[in-house]
Design a protein around this motif. Structure first.
Motif, PDB file in Angstrom:
ATOM      1  N   ALA A  84       0.945  -1.209  -0.039  1.00  0.00           N
ATOM      2  CA  ALA A  84      -0.142  -0.103   0.084  1.00  0.00           C
ATOM      3  C   ALA A  84       1.008   1.215   0.025  1.00  0.00           C
ATOM      4  O   ALA A  84       0.490   2.165  -0.426  1.00  0.00           O
ATOM      5  N   SER A  85       1.989   1.023   0.552  1.00  0.00           N
ATOM      6  CA  SER A  85       2.940   2.485   0.663  1.00  0.00           C
ATOM      7  C   SER A  85       3.836   2.438  -0.439  1.00  0.00           C
ATOM      8  O   SER A  85       4.523   3.550  -0.557  1.00  0.00           O
ATOM      9  N   ALA A  86       3.967   1.403  -1.174  1.00  0.00           N
ATOM     10  CA  ALA A  86       5.087   1.442  -2.259  1.00  0.00           C
ATOM     11  C   ALA A  86       4.676   2.644  -3.375  1.00  0.00           C
ATOM     12  O   ALA A  86       3.773   2.658  -3.714  1.00  0.00           O
ATOM     13  N   ASP A  87       5.579   3.129  -3.818  1.00  0.00           N
ATOM     14  CA  ASP A  87       5.751   4.032  -5.073  1.00  0.00           C
ATOM     15  C   ASP A  87       5.680   3.235  -6.262  1.00  0.00           C
ATOM     16  O   ASP A  87       5.142   3.691  -7.444  1.00  0.00           O
ATOM     17  N   PHE A 110       5.956 -19.611  -8.151  1.00  0.00           N
ATOM     18  CA  PHE A 110       7.078 -18.711  -7.567  1.00  0.00           C
ATOM     19  C   PHE A 110       6.774 -17.378  -8.166  1.00  0.00           C
ATOM     20  O   PHE A 110       6.272 -16.925  -9.311  1.00  0.00           O
ATOM     21  N   HIS A 111       6.075 -16.338  -7.208  1.00  0.00           N
ATOM     22  CA  HIS A 111       6.075 -15.120  -7.579  1.00  0.00           C
ATOM     23  C   HIS A 111       7.131 -14.240  -6.672  1.00  0.00           C
ATOM     24  O   HIS A 111       7.191 -14.408  -5.685  1.00  0.00           O
ATOM     25  N   GLU A 112       7.431 -13.271  -7.487  1.00  0.00           N
ATOM     26  CA  GLU A 112       8.416 -12.096  -6.880  1.00  0.00           C
ATOM     27  C   GLU A 112       7.927 -10.863  -7.056  1.00  0.00           C
ATOM     28  O   GLU A 112       7.775 -10.418  -8.337  1.00  0.00           O
ATOM     29  N   PHE A 113       7.942 -10.017  -6.219  1.00  0.00           N
ATOM     30  CA  PHE A 113       7.634  -8.478  -6.267  1.00  0.00           C
ATOM     31  C   PHE A 113       8.742  -7.859  -5.508  1.00  0.00           C
ATOM     32  O   PHE A 113       9.476  -8.080  -4.620  1.00  0.00           O
ATOM     33  N   VAL A 114       9.015  -6.821  -6.203  1.00  0.00           N
ATOM     34  CA  VAL A 114       9.889  -5.769  -5.716  1.00  0.00           C
ATOM     35  C   VAL A 114       9.114  -4.330  -5.491  1.00  0.00           C
ATOM     36  O   VAL A 114       8.635  -3.890  -6.494  1.00  0.00           O
ATOM     37  N   LEU A 115       9.334  -4.003  -4.321  1.00  0.00           N
ATOM     38  CA  LEU A 115       8.463  -2.661  -3.955  1.00  0.00           C
ATOM     39  C   LEU A 115       9.467  -1.558  -3.647  1.00  0.00           C
ATOM     40  O   LEU A 115      10.392  -1.797  -2.895  1.00  0.00           O
ATOM     41  N   ILE A 116       9.319  -0.425  -4.202  1.00  0.00           N
ATOM     42  CA  ILE A 116       9.981   0.803  -4.232  1.00  0.00           C
ATOM     43  C   ILE A 116       9.284   1.684  -3.355  1.00  0.00           C
ATOM     44  O   ILE A 116       8.152   2.107  -4.089  1.00  0.00           O
ATOM     45  N   ASP A 117       9.672   2.040  -2.393  1.00  0.00           N
ATOM     46  CA  ASP A 117       9.058   3.151  -1.454  1.00  0.00           C
ATOM     47  C   ASP A 117      10.105   4.343  -1.096  1.00  0.00           C
ATOM     48  O   ASP A 117      11.093   4.094  -0.239  1.00  0.00           O
ATOM     49  N   ARG A 118       9.931   5.204  -2.158  1.00  0.00           N
ATOM     50  CA  ARG A 118      10.939   6.302  -1.883  1.00  0.00           C
ATOM     51  C   ARG A 118      10.909   7.322  -0.778  1.00  0.00           C
ATOM     52  O   ARG A 118      11.918   7.610   0.045  1.00  0.00           O
TER      53      ARG A 118
END
Length: 131
Positions: A84-87, A110-118
């Protein structure tokens, strides 16, 4: 730094060398999940919406039993709140059969996520895998 640069830095980090089959991180390892690490590149990550990421994760979780309240609270805090907070949310797309390492098919899913939260200065790697 653009998202692609952050993804490249993540892929090159030694902590990325984890096969997610119980062995943990191997700093000189050659595998990432079911894939050869050298074949994972930033362009394999698709930018997706929070809604799509939640849908993929909920479908993966779809247990035949009720999720215990403690686990649901952990998932809410550690996974869904971060989504929810990821940009930016990036989902690793299927790189193809040639990328699957010698015993990589042990992973049924296999699921992969990269979350970027600046705003938090944080990159989070979320892996949802079965073996």
């Amino acid at each position: 730094m653009p998202d692609r640069g952050l993804l490249a830095a993540l892929i090159e980090h030694e902590q990325f060398r984890d096969d997610y089959a119980g062995g943990g991180v191997l700093p000189d390892g050659l595998r990432h999940g079911p894939y050869w690490q050298r074949l994972i590149i930033p362009d394999l990550y698709e930018s997706i919406s929070q809604e799509k990421a939640v849908r993929i994760l909920r479908e993966w979780m779809d247990p035949p039993w009720d999720v215990p309240p403690e686990l649901e609270a952990d998932l809410q805090r550690e996974v869904f709140a971060r989504l929810a907070s990821a940009d930016g949310i990036h989902h690793l797309s299927e790189p193809g059969d040639e990328a699957i390492h010698d015993w990589g098919r042990v992973h049924d899913c296999f699921h992969e996520f990269v979350l970027i939260d600046r705003s938090a200065g944080r990159i989070t790697l979320i892996v949802a895998a079965d073996d």
